[in-house]
Write an enzyme that holds these catalytic residues in place. Structure first.
Site, PDB file in Angstrom:
ATOM      1  N   HIS A 197      -0.533   0.663  -9.944  1.00 41.14           N
ATOM      2  CA  HIS A 197      -1.470  -0.312  -8.788  1.00 41.14           C
ATOM      3  C   HIS A 197      -2.075  -1.422  -9.661  1.00 41.14           C
ATOM      4  CE1 HIS A 197      -3.551  -0.391  -5.054  1.00 41.14           C
ATOM      5  NE2 HIS A 197      -3.464  -1.786  -5.462  1.00 41.14           N
ATOM      6  N   ARG A 232       0.880  -1.130  -0.283  1.00 40.13           N
ATOM      7  CA  ARG A 232      -0.081   0.042  -0.111  1.00 40.13           C
ATOM      8  C   ARG A 232       0.911   1.099  -0.043  1.00 40.13           C
ATOM      9  NH1 ARG A 232      -3.759  -2.705  -1.717  1.00 40.13           N
ATOM     10  NH2 ARG A 232      -5.584  -3.104  -0.745  1.00 40.13           N
TER      11      ARG A 232
HETATM   12  C1  GLV Z   1      -4.988  -4.941  -4.276  1.00 39.99           C
HETATM   13  O1  GLV Z   1      -4.407  -3.906  -4.077  1.00 39.99           O
HETATM   14  C2  GLV Z   1      -5.807  -5.661  -3.418  1.00 39.99           C
HETATM   15  O2  GLV Z   1      -5.882  -5.131  -2.248  1.00 39.99           O
HETATM   16  O3  GLV Z   1      -6.117  -6.691  -3.756  1.00 39.99           O
END
Ligand code: GLV
Length: 306
Positions: free
Chosen positions: A269, A221
């Site tokens: 991401h 994160r």
């Molecule tokens: C992606 O970031 C997830 O938590 O699956």
């Protein structure tokens, strides 16, 4: 009684199709067009509006649409007693491991260096391999798979986690042994869950404990990293660079210094995006289990925060 998908800004159709494939009868309502909130017993969430769950008087179960649940736990409107499940799935794990392996191999075999050389027509055969020892912070389903695959490929690997472990297949370091962990590695992979304990763990203090030239891969994160500490740590040589997939603010703002920094590689991401077809069976299974009061799968431990 129905299931609600609350995932603003994303196309829910692919989830609806995947869920219906496993349960054609299931009633699904989709945010923001939820007509019958009193019918909602299970909510599937990804970045839901804070406080929104209060509109469901009969809610019994929350599922994350991904592996992480920090976006749910950070909403004070989620009752303490509400069970939360998350997605643990082979496809998600496979993608994550492939991404980390890509980052490790690129550091080890220096593809970025050779791409630059190619542009300048430089033929440089010196030091073709950087020796690599990989440390993975967070040794759950994802971190464990990364360790196994890299180990299989012949890399030296070590794990780090907050809890003590009696037995672990690789050298393992707990919270108290952070310095020892960092002494053993030159690639640092963060796959920790985001909790109050782990937020900001990738900071100046930790970077200064790293072996000079350590390469950072953050696929957990954005909030694990104190972003303003990263470029100075590279300038000072503690880190040689970083591969980042996650950021404090996403999408990464245009004026963010990371965009312009050649020693930082960025992806938006995408390291591991939940595949609805792969995840649907466990969501339907949990919906059924919730209705028949059976034990849930991939249940989050609220005390641990993952
Ligand atoms: C992606 O970031 C997830 O938590 O699956």
């Amino acid at each position: 009684m129905s299931l609600a998908i609350i995932s603003p800004g994303r196309n829910p159709q692919i989830w609806i199709d995947a869920l219906r494939k496993y349960d054609p009868e299931i009633k699904i309502q989709v945010y923001p067009e939820i007509q019958h909130p009193e019918e909602v017993e299970m909510a599937l969430l990804w970045q839901h509006p804070r406080g929104y769950l209060k509109t469901f008087p009969n809610l019994k179960l929350i599922s994350s649409l991904g592996a992480g649940v920090d976006h749910i736990l950070s909403d004070p409107a989620v009752p303490d007693s509400m069970p939360i499940v998350r997605i643990v799935d082979e496809k998600l794990t496979w993608s994550m491991t492939n991404y980390v392996v890509m980052g490790v191999l690129n550091f080890h075999r220096q593809l970025t260096r050779y791409q630059k050389d190619q542009k300048r027509k430089v033929w440089d055969m010196t030091n073709p391999e950087i020796p690599v020892r990989v440390g993975v912070m967070g040794v759950g389903a994802l971190g464990g798979d990364v360790l196994d695959k890299l180990n299989y490929m012949g890399f030296d690997v070590v794990g780090f986690g907050f809890s003590e472990k009696e037995s672990f297949p690789y050298p393992y370091f707990s919270k108290k042994q952070l310095q020892e962990f960092l002494d053993n590695i030159n690639v640092l992979v963060c796959l920790l869950p985001l909790t109050p304990d782990t937020e900001g763990i990738l900071n100046k203090n930790l970077f200064e404990k790293c072996q000079k030239g350590t390469f950072l891969i953050n696929v957990a994160r954005g909030k694990h990293l104190v972003e303003e500490d990263l470029i100075p740590a590279i300038d000072e040589g503690y880190l040689s660079g970083a591969l980042l997939d996650v950021y404090r603010v996403e999408p990464l703002p245009e004026e963010h210094p990371f965009w312009e920094e050649s020693r930082i590689q960025l992806t938006p991401h995408i390291a591991s995006v939940t595949n609805p077809t792969a995840a649907a069976p466990q969501i339907i299974e949990n919906f059924k289990r919730m209705k028949s009061n059976q034990a849930l799968i991939n249940l989050v431990n609220r005390d641990r925060g993952y």
